[in-house]
Design an enzyme around this catalytic site. Structure first.
Site, PDB file in Angstrom:
ATOM      1  N   ASP A 183      -5.580   8.888   9.326  1.00  0.00           N
ATOM      2  CA  ASP A 183      -5.821   7.661  10.006  1.00  0.00           C
ATOM      3  C   ASP A 183      -3.888   7.702  10.744  1.00  0.00           C
ATOM      4  OD1 ASP A 183      -3.703   7.066   7.856  1.00  0.00           O
ATOM      5  OD2 ASP A 183      -4.290   5.522   7.083  1.00  0.00           O
ATOM      6  N   SER A 204       0.909  -1.118  -0.221  1.00  0.00           N
ATOM      7  CA  SER A 204      -0.030   0.188   0.211  1.00  0.00           C
ATOM      8  C   SER A 204       1.028   1.078  -0.514  1.00  0.00           C
ATOM      9  CB  SER A 204      -0.774  -0.071   1.132  1.00  0.00           C
ATOM     10  OG  SER A 204      -0.373  -0.003   2.990  1.00  0.00           O
ATOM     11  N   HIS A 233      -0.281   6.219   7.184  1.00  0.00           N
ATOM     12  CA  HIS A 233      -0.569   6.220   5.768  1.00  0.00           C
ATOM     13  C   HIS A 233       0.096   7.799   5.224  1.00  0.00           C
ATOM     14  CE1 HIS A 233      -2.888   2.020   5.411  1.00  0.00           C
ATOM     15  NE2 HIS A 233      -1.561   1.935   4.591  1.00  0.00           N
TER      16      HIS A 233
END
Length: 240
Positions: free
Chosen positions: A208, A59, A211
């Protein structure tokens, strides 16, 4: 003592990051393997460019939570072009990938490209830590991928990951040496820690807290571009 506390805090934040990376759906992997070059530039652009770089990871490479033009691959492409390189960077990142998943799909990715890459940037391993896989398994999978690339005569650059201390010193020591050891054994370029400079900095992360934000990707690209440039054909090898 302060240094130890800072290091511990960084690694705990890193563990949170790994959890987020591992939460990706299987649909992402299916999407990557069902298409050809949909995550990167189109086939015509790849063929026409002087250089092709493949960014192959999880990711962190895929651009989780970012607009299509804000992820690692497009930002790196712009940085390399600004440095004078006629280059296309193909996004082969799949959220949630372990090194085992990467090993399963690496041939598909390479075979789907219209030409051989001039540089293959390989960054996996974080989700291996999340799932508690043995570092020996991570190393075996990484070595298998590196050997596949070597067999195809494709230059390689590794981006490393770190294990948090709460998994134990033995695990951390064994995992953290995987990327430097691979780089030394196979004479590849190495960027030791992909998230260098971001962990624990809210202004460089998404909401969040895990990331990279667009600003975080900008910092990653700023720091990693010199290593990529030196690993490209025609430049002095970056080494390990």
């Amino acid at each position: 003592m302060l240094r130890t506390l800072v290091s511990y805090g960084l690694c705990i934040a890193l563990l949170q990051l790994l959890i987020a990376c591992g939460a990706a759906s299987d649909d992402a992997a299916t999407s990557e393997q069902s298409g050809s070059v949909e995550n990167g530039t189109d086939t015509a652009e790849i063929v026409e460019a002087d250089l092709l770089v493949v960014a192959f990871g999880d990711s962190l490479y895929a651009g989780y939570g970012l607009d299509q033009n804000e992820g690692f691959a497009p930002e790196l492409e712009r940085a390399l072009q600004t440095a004078g390189k006629d280059v296309r960077v193909h996004n082969a990142g799949v959220s949630g990938d372990t090194t085992a998943a990467g090993l399963r799909r690496i041939d598909f990715v390479l075979d789907s490209l219209p030409r051989k890459p001039d540089l293959f940037i390989l960054g996996l391993g974080g989700n291996d830590v999340l799932r508690g896989l043995k570092p020996s398994e991570t190393r075996a999978n990484m070595e298998a991928m590196v050997k596949k690339l070597k067999d195809r005569d494709i230059p390689i650059m590794l981006t490393g990951m770190l294990a948090p201390p709460n998994l134990g010193k033995e695990f951390s020591d064994e995992f953290n040496i995987v990327f430097p050891a691979m780089a030394q054994k196979y004479d590849t370029a190495l960027y030791p820690f992909f998230m260098d400079g971001l962990v624990g900095k809210a202004d460089l992360l998404l909401d969040d807290g895990l990331h990279p934000s667009a600003a975080g990707i900008d910092l990653i690209v700023e720091k990693i571009t010199p290593t990529v440039l030196s690993a490209l054909p025609g430049d002095e090898a970056a080494g390990g």
